[in-house]
Design an enzyme around this catalytic site. Structure first.
Site, PDB file in Angstrom:
ATOM      1  N   ARG A   1     -34.594  15.482  32.163  1.00  0.00           N
ATOM      2  CA  ARG A   1     -33.306  15.014  31.641  1.00  0.00           C
ATOM      3  C   ARG A   1     -32.735  13.984  32.601  1.00  0.00           C
ATOM      4  O   ARG A   1     -33.009  13.990  33.799  1.00  0.00           O
ATOM      5  CB  ARG A   1     -32.319  16.192  31.505  1.00  0.00           C
TER       6      ARG A   1
ATOM      7  N   PRO B   1     -25.520  19.143  20.167  1.00  0.00           N
ATOM      8  CA  PRO B   1     -24.108  19.480  20.362  1.00  0.00           C
ATOM      9  C   PRO B   1     -23.928  20.503  21.480  1.00  0.00           C
ATOM     10  O   PRO B   1     -24.739  21.408  21.652  1.00  0.00           O
ATOM     11  CB  PRO B   1     -23.704  20.074  19.010  1.00  0.00           C
ATOM     12  N   GLU B   2     -22.865  20.339  22.238  1.00  0.00           N
ATOM     13  CA  GLU B   2     -22.554  21.307  23.286  1.00  0.00           C
ATOM     14  C   GLU B   2     -21.713  22.439  22.700  1.00  0.00           C
ATOM     15  O   GLU B   2     -21.290  22.405  21.544  1.00  0.00           O
ATOM     16  CB  GLU B   2     -21.851  20.607  24.447  1.00  0.00           C
TER      17      GLU B   2
ATOM     18  N   ARG C   1     -30.598  37.371  25.350  1.00  0.00           N
ATOM     19  CA  ARG C   1     -31.299  36.270  26.027  1.00  0.00           C
ATOM     20  C   ARG C   1     -30.347  35.190  26.525  1.00  0.00           C
ATOM     21  O   ARG C   1     -30.753  34.323  27.294  1.00  0.00           O
ATOM     22  CB  ARG C   1     -32.322  35.628  25.084  1.00  0.00           C
TER      23      ARG C   1
ATOM     24  N   LYS D   1     -24.610  27.714  22.124  1.00  0.00           N
ATOM     25  CA  LYS D   1     -24.932  26.730  21.087  1.00  0.00           C
ATOM     26  C   LYS D   1     -25.406  27.378  19.788  1.00  0.00           C
ATOM     27  O   LYS D   1     -26.019  26.731  18.943  1.00  0.00           O
ATOM     28  CB  LYS D   1     -25.991  25.768  21.614  1.00  0.00           C
TER      29      LYS D   1
END
Length: 270
Positions: free
Chosen positions: A258, A2-3, A121, A52
């Site tokens: 990707r 999921p974005e 991070r 996310k």
């Protein structure tokens, strides 16, 4: 995976269902049992999202961190929950509503230092009203890495995944292979604002739509897109189909492990 808009939607929904009341928390599967016991019966004060990552904030400062990863799913319902089916990592209930979490990459209880370390991070989130994206550009401007890889790096931009990155680069007229060092601050600010607009629309609508009004199915007299991800897009997963702007077949190639999608005409290297 999921974005970011999906995670922000989950945070809003969980706040609506559970915030402001004590919550029963359990781990039918057992893998989260010890941490669940530490927040079981506490009031859920608030929820939040960063990129996310989803956070449940409990009274006393405890924070449950959830990252769905590739396979995580959340389901919820009204009333009392039924006996758990499958591997339920975390179950929440308050008498009126229930929630089950299955298959997350992370489900853990964080103390303040670990929470701060995690947030440190992550790059700025386009859905954060207080972020201007300047820190992200500092990481991009001196890099020889491809823009697609940079924008999908969660330490640079938190929340944008393959669809939003692919589509924002198309809308900016930039190929996914262009090095970050060639991106001007002005162009970056346009991309950042575009991500904010697109992702906010995703939060509101629950789907990813990236085409401008001139390129919708209604405006172009074309059939709506049929894809399990839903939404109208320019190039994502449209390999070989005509670009909605110029008609050139959309290309795809593997970039940084990707699939990259782009229009070779609209996104020519400059």
């Amino acid at each position: 995976m999921p974005e970011g808009h999906t995670i922000h939607r989950l945070a809003e929904r969980h706040r609506k269902l559970f915030a402001g009341r004590p919550v029963a928390v359990a781990s039918p599967q057992g893998r989260f049992a010890a941490d669940a016991a530490r927040v079981d019966g506490r009031e859920l004060e608030d929820t939040s999202a960063r990129g996310k990552h989803l956070f449940h904030h409990y009274a006393g400062g405890a924070v449950v961190h959830v990252h769905l990863g590739l396979y995580g799913k959340v389901t919820d319902g009204d009333g009392a929950p039924l006996p758990p089916v499958g591997e339920v990592r975390m179950r929440m209930a308050n008498g009126e509503h229930w929630l089950d979490l299955r298959g997350p990459a992370a489900c853990e209880l964080l103390d303040p230092p670990r929470l701060d370390a995690l947030l440190a991070r992550l790059g700025p989130d386009p859905l954060d009203d207080d972020s201007d994206g300047g820190r992200a550009y500092d990481s991009i401007k001196g890099s020889g890495r491809p823009l697609m890889a940079l924008l999908m790096d969660q330490s640079i931009v938190a929340g944008a995944g393959l669809i939003y990155v692919t589509e924002s680069l198309f809308r900016a007229g930039l190929p996914p292979t262009a090095p970050g060092a060639r991106l001007s601050r002005r162009k970056w600010q346009a991309i950042w604002q575009d991500l904010r607009v697109l992702m906010r629309a995703g939060v509101a609508e629950g789907r990813i739509d990236t085409v401008r009004s001139a390129h919708t199915p209604e405006a172009m007299g074309r059939a709506p897109r049929v894809d399990r991800h839903g939404g109208e897009v320019y190039v994502y997963r449209r390999t070989g189909q005509p670009c909605l702007v110029c008609g050139t077949p959309v290309r795809t190639a593997v970039l940084n492990a990707r699939n990259a999608y782009w229009c070779p005409r609209c996104q020519r290297a400059r």
